[in-house]
Scaffold this motif. Structure first.
Motif, short mmCIF file in Angstrom:
data_model
loop_
_atom_site.label_atom_id
_atom_site.label_comp_id
_atom_site.label_asym_id
_atom_site.label_seq_id
_atom_site.Cartn_x
_atom_site.Cartn_y
_atom_site.Cartn_z
N UNK A 1 4.77 -9.80 -11.05
CA UNK A 1 3.58 -9.01 -11.38
C UNK A 1 4.05 -7.63 -11.83
N UNK A 2 3.41 -7.08 -12.84
CA UNK A 2 3.54 -5.66 -13.17
C UNK A 2 2.18 -5.03 -12.96
N UNK A 3 2.15 -4.05 -12.08
CA UNK A 3 0.91 -3.40 -11.68
C UNK A 3 0.91 -1.95 -12.15
N UNK A 4 -0.27 -1.45 -12.48
CA UNK A 4 -0.38 -0.07 -12.95
C UNK A 4 -1.43 0.71 -12.16
N UNK A 5 -1.15 2.00 -12.02
CA UNK A 5 -2.17 2.93 -11.53
C UNK A 5 -2.84 3.55 -12.75
N UNK A 6 -4.14 3.53 -12.82
CA UNK A 6 -4.83 4.09 -14.00
C UNK A 6 -4.49 5.56 -14.21
N UNK A 7 -4.57 5.98 -15.49
CA UNK A 7 -4.34 7.39 -15.78
C UNK A 7 -3.28 7.64 -16.82
N UNK A 8 -2.79 6.59 -17.49
CA UNK A 8 -1.77 6.75 -18.50
C UNK A 8 -0.74 5.67 -18.40
N UNK A 9 0.27 5.73 -19.21
CA UNK A 9 1.38 4.78 -19.18
C UNK A 9 2.62 5.49 -18.70
N UNK A 10 3.55 4.68 -18.08
CA UNK A 10 4.83 5.24 -17.68
C UNK A 10 5.56 5.75 -18.90
N UNK B 1 0.84 -1.21 0.00
CA UNK B 1 0.00 0.00 0.00
C UNK B 1 0.87 1.26 0.00
N UNK B 2 1.94 1.25 0.79
CA UNK B 2 2.86 2.39 0.80
C UNK B 2 3.45 2.62 -0.58
N UNK B 3 3.85 1.54 -1.25
CA UNK B 3 4.42 1.65 -2.59
C UNK B 3 3.40 2.24 -3.55
N UNK B 4 2.16 1.77 -3.46
CA UNK B 4 1.11 2.27 -4.35
C UNK B 4 0.87 3.76 -4.13
N UNK B 5 0.87 4.18 -2.88
CA UNK B 5 0.61 5.59 -2.58
C UNK B 5 1.77 6.49 -2.98
N UNK B 6 2.96 5.92 -3.14
CA UNK B 6 4.11 6.68 -3.58
C UNK B 6 4.28 6.65 -5.10
#
Length: 256
Positions: A247-256, A162-167
């Motif tokens: 696993x490769x995980x993404x936050x929605x909103x575009x690509x790296x 969760x910390x990683x996701x929030x960062x």
């Protein structure tokens, strides 16, 4: 083999003080290949090199490294990902965190000897990341968690994820790679390894268990699994009970 130290199925908590002592000792040793400090295979420098290269080659395109600049490596060990990222990413701003001061010292030495730009390291526990104290500030285009969760108990796995996701920035990603139990979860609890010449503790979860932990960690954050699967061909695996899984995980909103 001491089977009382190999616990299958049952959830057992591992001791972090013992794990810290294990890695401090690893960081203070010399190896034919510095990668062995955290990737083991102490007597097979060629295999550890092959695994390192195979992992980086397989993941480079999937991770979209050409677009990444600010990268956080949680549990960085000797900073091996940083060596690769310095070649792949323009204007890299890399921060490696590890709770072992001896491993961070090794990482700094390696980065200096390789004359790599954009490399920063910091002693900080993955279970107690302080965003305001980071020497490179987020959000990050990419967070790496490579071979870390096996040394954490379940609740702390959820916290780290969760910390990683929030960062991680919107449109950014997380790379998670762990050795998993192929048939079932099992724990080594201060198991003496002849190969490592030391007692070793680790929790080998199944891929399904990792999915459950991620669901808990990412609740409300919208991350999704973009890619997953076994990392290595069988020729690069040595054990039948465990295999490396990613696993490769993404936050929605575009690509790296």
């Amino acid at each position: 083999m001491n089977d009382s130290r190999r616990i299958k199925g049952t959830h057992v908590a591992i001791d972090y003080d013992a794990t810290r002592a294990f890695f401090e000792a690893r960081g203070n040793r010399s190896y034919t290949n510095v990668l062995s400090a955290t990737m083991y295979q102490d007597h097979n420098a060629e295999l550890v090199e092959q695994r390192d290269q195979a992992e980086k080659t397989a993941m480079a395109d999937m991770l979209g490294l050409g677009q990444a600049q600010r990268i956080l490596d949680i549990g960085c060990g000797t900073g091996r990902w940083g060596w690769f990222l310095a070649e792949q990413c323009q204007a890299l701003d890399y921060l490696g965190l590890d709770f072992s001061a001896s491993l961070i010292a090794k990482a700094e030495q390696e980065a200096a000897s390789r004359q790599l730009p954009g490399m920063h390291f910091q002693v900080m526990s993955a279970t107690d990341i302080q965003p305001d104290a980071l020497s490179v500030k987020g959000p990050f285009d990419l967070a790496l968690i490579s071979g870390l969760l096996i040394y954490l108990n379940d609740a702390d796995c959820v916290k780290v994820l969760r910390d990683a996701a929030q960062l991680t920035a919107v449109g950014g990603g997380i790379y998670l790679r762990e050795p998993v139990g192929v048939a079932e979860r099992f724990t080594l609890d201060r198991f003496y390894s002849e190969e490592l010449a030391d007692e070793y503790s680790a929790i080998y979860r199944t891929a399904s268990e990792l999915h459950v932990l991620m669901e808990q960690a990412f609740d409300g954050l919208g991350l999704f699994v973009q890619h997953e699967g076994f990392l290595f061909p069988e020729s690069l695996e040595k054990r039948t009970e465990t295999r490396q899984y990613f696993f490769i995980l993404r936050r929605p909103g575009g690509e790296v």
